[in-house]
Design a protein around this motif. Structure first.
Motif, PDB file in Angstrom:
ATOM      1  N   UNK A 179       0.812  -1.219   0.000  1.00  0.00           N
ATOM      2  CA  UNK A 179       0.000   0.000   0.000  1.00  0.00           C
ATOM      3  C   UNK A 179       0.848   1.273   0.000  1.00  0.00           C
ATOM      4  N   UNK A 180       2.048   1.217   0.542  1.00  0.00           N
ATOM      5  CA  UNK A 180       2.892   2.408   0.612  1.00  0.00           C
ATOM      6  C   UNK A 180       3.500   2.782  -0.737  1.00  0.00           C
ATOM      7  N   UNK A 181       3.683   1.794  -1.634  1.00  0.00           N
ATOM      8  CA  UNK A 181       4.345   2.050  -2.905  1.00  0.00           C
ATOM      9  C   UNK A 181       3.377   1.783  -4.061  1.00  0.00           C
ATOM     10  N   UNK A 182       3.435   2.674  -5.043  1.00  0.00           N
ATOM     11  CA  UNK A 182       2.602   2.536  -6.232  1.00  0.00           C
ATOM     12  C   UNK A 182       3.300   1.778  -7.356  1.00  0.00           C
ATOM     13  N   UNK A 183       4.601   1.657  -7.253  1.00  0.00           N
ATOM     14  CA  UNK A 183       5.384   1.045  -8.335  1.00  0.00           C
ATOM     15  C   UNK A 183       6.585   0.356  -7.708  1.00  0.00           C
ATOM     16  N   UNK A 184       6.722  -0.944  -7.940  1.00  0.00           N
ATOM     17  CA  UNK A 184       7.832  -1.721  -7.380  1.00  0.00           C
ATOM     18  C   UNK A 184       8.600  -2.371  -8.527  1.00  0.00           C
ATOM     19  N   UNK A 185       9.886  -2.049  -8.612  1.00  0.00           N
ATOM     20  CA  UNK A 185      10.764  -2.635  -9.619  1.00  0.00           C
ATOM     21  C   UNK A 185      11.741  -3.583  -8.931  1.00  0.00           C
ATOM     22  N   UNK A 186      12.041  -4.696  -9.588  1.00  0.00           N
ATOM     23  CA  UNK A 186      12.896  -5.736  -9.019  1.00  0.00           C
ATOM     24  C   UNK A 186      13.987  -6.060 -10.029  1.00  0.00           C
ATOM     25  N   UNK A 187      15.196  -6.216  -9.521  1.00  0.00           N
ATOM     26  CA  UNK A 187      16.293  -6.647 -10.375  1.00  0.00           C
ATOM     27  C   UNK A 187      16.037  -8.077 -10.847  1.00  0.00           C
ATOM     28  N   UNK A 188      16.337  -8.339 -12.103  1.00  0.00           N
ATOM     29  CA  UNK A 188      16.056  -9.652 -12.675  1.00  0.00           C
ATOM     30  C   UNK A 188      16.846 -10.772 -11.997  1.00  0.00           C
TER      31      UNK A 188
END
Length: 389
Positions: free
Chosen positions: A195-204
Motif C-alpha cells: 500500500x505504501x508504494x505505487x510502483x515496485x521494480x525488481x532486479x532480474x
C-alpha cells in the motif's frame, strides 16, 4: 311400362349415394373461414421465408462479411474521442469525491474470444511512463554480501549513490534482499509495503526469490514487481529504470477479461494517445491468439463505466485452436543428454524444467566384442608388469 324391379334398384342407388355423402361430411368436416385464413397465411409465410433465404444466399455469394481488426479500426480520432469521455468521467468523480485529488490511473480492459490454455504475464513497453508524479517508486536490489548477520545499510548506500550519479530521481526507496527477508516477514508488513508504494521494480537477478517471499498478493495489484536489468559495469542504469517505469504487466487468468495500466489522468492527451496506439500494435504479437482473438477493448477508470474503443461480432469459430502463451526461452534453455553408467546400453535426458527421461539402446555385435579386446589388453599389461618385477 317400367318394372318394379328397376324402380327399386334406382331407389337403392340413390340411398347409397346419400349415405356416402353423409359419411364423407362426417369424416371431412367443413373448413371454417378462420381455418382457411390461417392456411393461407402459413402458405404466404413459407413463400416469404423461402424468398428471404434465397436473397440472403445471393447476398452472401456476392458480398462476404469482412471483420476489421483492431490495428486497422483503432485510429487517432477514435482514441481522442474515448479520452475525452474519460476526462469527463474523471471530472465527475472529482466533484463527488473532493477529498481525493490525486491522479487516477487509466486502465485498458481487454476481452478475448477464446481463453488461453495457461496462465501467465505479458510485458508491454509504452513510449511514456505510466507512474504518476506523486507516486512512490521502490527498487529491490541484490545484496553486496550474503549472510544472516551482515548489515544491509552498506548496500542501500551503494545503490543510492549509483542512482544519484546516474541522475535518477524517480526512485524514492531502495530495498535490499536481506532487509526484505528480515523486516517484511509477516503478512501485515507485506501488505503495508504494497500500500505504501505505487510502483515496485525488481532486479532480474533476484526476481524469483522476491516473488517467492512476497507471495501471490503482489500479483493481484497492477504494475507490481516490474523486472529491471541493472548492470553496475555498464552505464545504462538510467535507461533500464526508464524502461521499467514505461513497462506494464498484463495478468492473464482463467477468465476472458484482463486489465492493463496505460497511464493516469495527470498525463497529457497526446502521451495517453501514444500509449493506447502502442498497446494496440503490440497486441498483434504478444497477446495469445493475436488480434484475431480479441472481442473488445475499452478504457476505464478504477470506479467508472468502461468506454468502448473496439468491439467486434466475429464468431468463435474464427479462432480454431485454443490460444497459447508465447514464452521467450533463454539461450541456456536446452536438454542435456548423456550416457547412464548405472544401467548398461542406456542414455538419460534432463530437461530444464527437471523432467528426466531414459532411453535404451540396442546392443550390437561390435559392442559385445569390445570387452574381449579390453580383457586381452589388460592381460598383456599384466604380463609386462610381472616381467618387470
Amino acid at each position: 311400362m317400367v318394372s318394379s324391379k328397376s324402380i327399386l334398384q334406382n331407389n337403392t342407388k340413390k340411398e347409397n349415394l346419400i349415405k356416402n355423402k353423409v359419411v364423407d361430411k362426417i369424416k371431412k368436416p367443413r373448413k371454417n373461414k378462420v381455418m382457411e385464413k390461417t392456411e393461407g397465411e402459413h402458405k404466404r409465410k413459407k413463400v416469404s421465408i423461402k424468398a428471404i433465404i434465397q436473397d440472403e444466399k445471393v447476398v452472401q455469394k456476392k458480398k462476404k462479411v469482412k471483420f476489421i481488426m483492431p490495428s486497422k479500426y483503432v485510429t487517432e480520432s477514435i482514441v481522442e474521442s474515448c479520452l475525452n469521455a474519460i476526462n469527463q468521467l474523471a471530472a465527475i468523480t472529482k466533484k463527488k469525491n473532493a477529498i481525493f485529488e490525486d491522479e487516477q490511473p487509466i486502465f485498458a480492459e481487454i476481452h478475448c474470444i477464446k481463453i488461453q490454455t495457461s496462465k501467465g504475464n505479458v510485458k508491454f513497453v509504452f513510449p511514456h511512463s505510466t507512474a504518476s508524479s506523486s507516486g512512490e517508486v521502490c527498487l529491490i536490489t541484490p545484496d553486496l554480501k550474503k549472510g544472516r548477520k551482515i548489515d544491509h545499510e552498506p548496500t542501500v548506500d551503494h545503490w543510492e549513490e549509483i542512482l544519484r550519479n546516474a541522475g535518477i530521481t524517480s526512485v524514492k526507496t531502495v530495498l535490499p534482499m536481506r532487509q526484505l527477508r528480515v523486516e517484511y516477514d509477516q503478512f501485515e508488513l507485506k501488505r503495508r509495503l504494497l500500500t505504501q508504494h505505487d510502483f515496485i521494480m525488481v532486479d532480474t537477478r533476484v526476481l524469483n526469490h522476491v516473488s517467492h517471499i512476497l507471495g501471490k498478493m503482489f500479483f493481484k495489484k497492477h504494475n507490481m514487481l516490474i523486472p529491471v536489468r541493472l548492470n553496475e559495469k555498464k552505464k545504462d542504469i538510467k535507461m533500464a529504470v526508464d524502461i521499467g517505469l514505461r513497462t506494464s504487466m498484463l495478468r492473464l487468468s482463467e477468465g476472458p477479461t484482463s486489465v492493463i495500466l496505460i497511464g493516469h489522468t495527470g498525463m497529457s492527451k497526446e502521451n495517453l494517445k501514444e500509449n493506447v496506439l502502442s498497446l494496440v500494435k503490440q497486441i498483434q504479437d504478444k497477446y495469445p491468439g493475436g488480434e484475431a482473438n480479441i472481442r473488445s477493448i475499452a478504457l476505464k477508470l478504477p470506479l467508472s463505466l468502461s468506454v468502448p474503443l473496439y468491439i467486434t461480432l466475429r464468431p468463435s469459430n474464427s479462432v480454431v485452436n485454443p490460444p497459447k502463451m508465447r514464452m521467450k526461452k533463454p539461450k541456456t534453455f536446452r536438454d542435456f543428454e548423456d550416457e547412464l553408467s548405472t544401467i548398461p546400453n542406456s542414455r538419460v535426458r534432463v530437461a530444464p524444467d527437471g523432467t528426466v527421461s531414459l532411453s535404451k539402446q540396442e546392443s550390437s555385435a561390435s559392442d559385445e566384442e569390445e570387452p574381449t579386446d579390453e580383457k586381452e589388453e589388460v592381460s598383456d599389461n599384466d604380463e609386462e608388469s610381472d616381467n618387470k618385477e
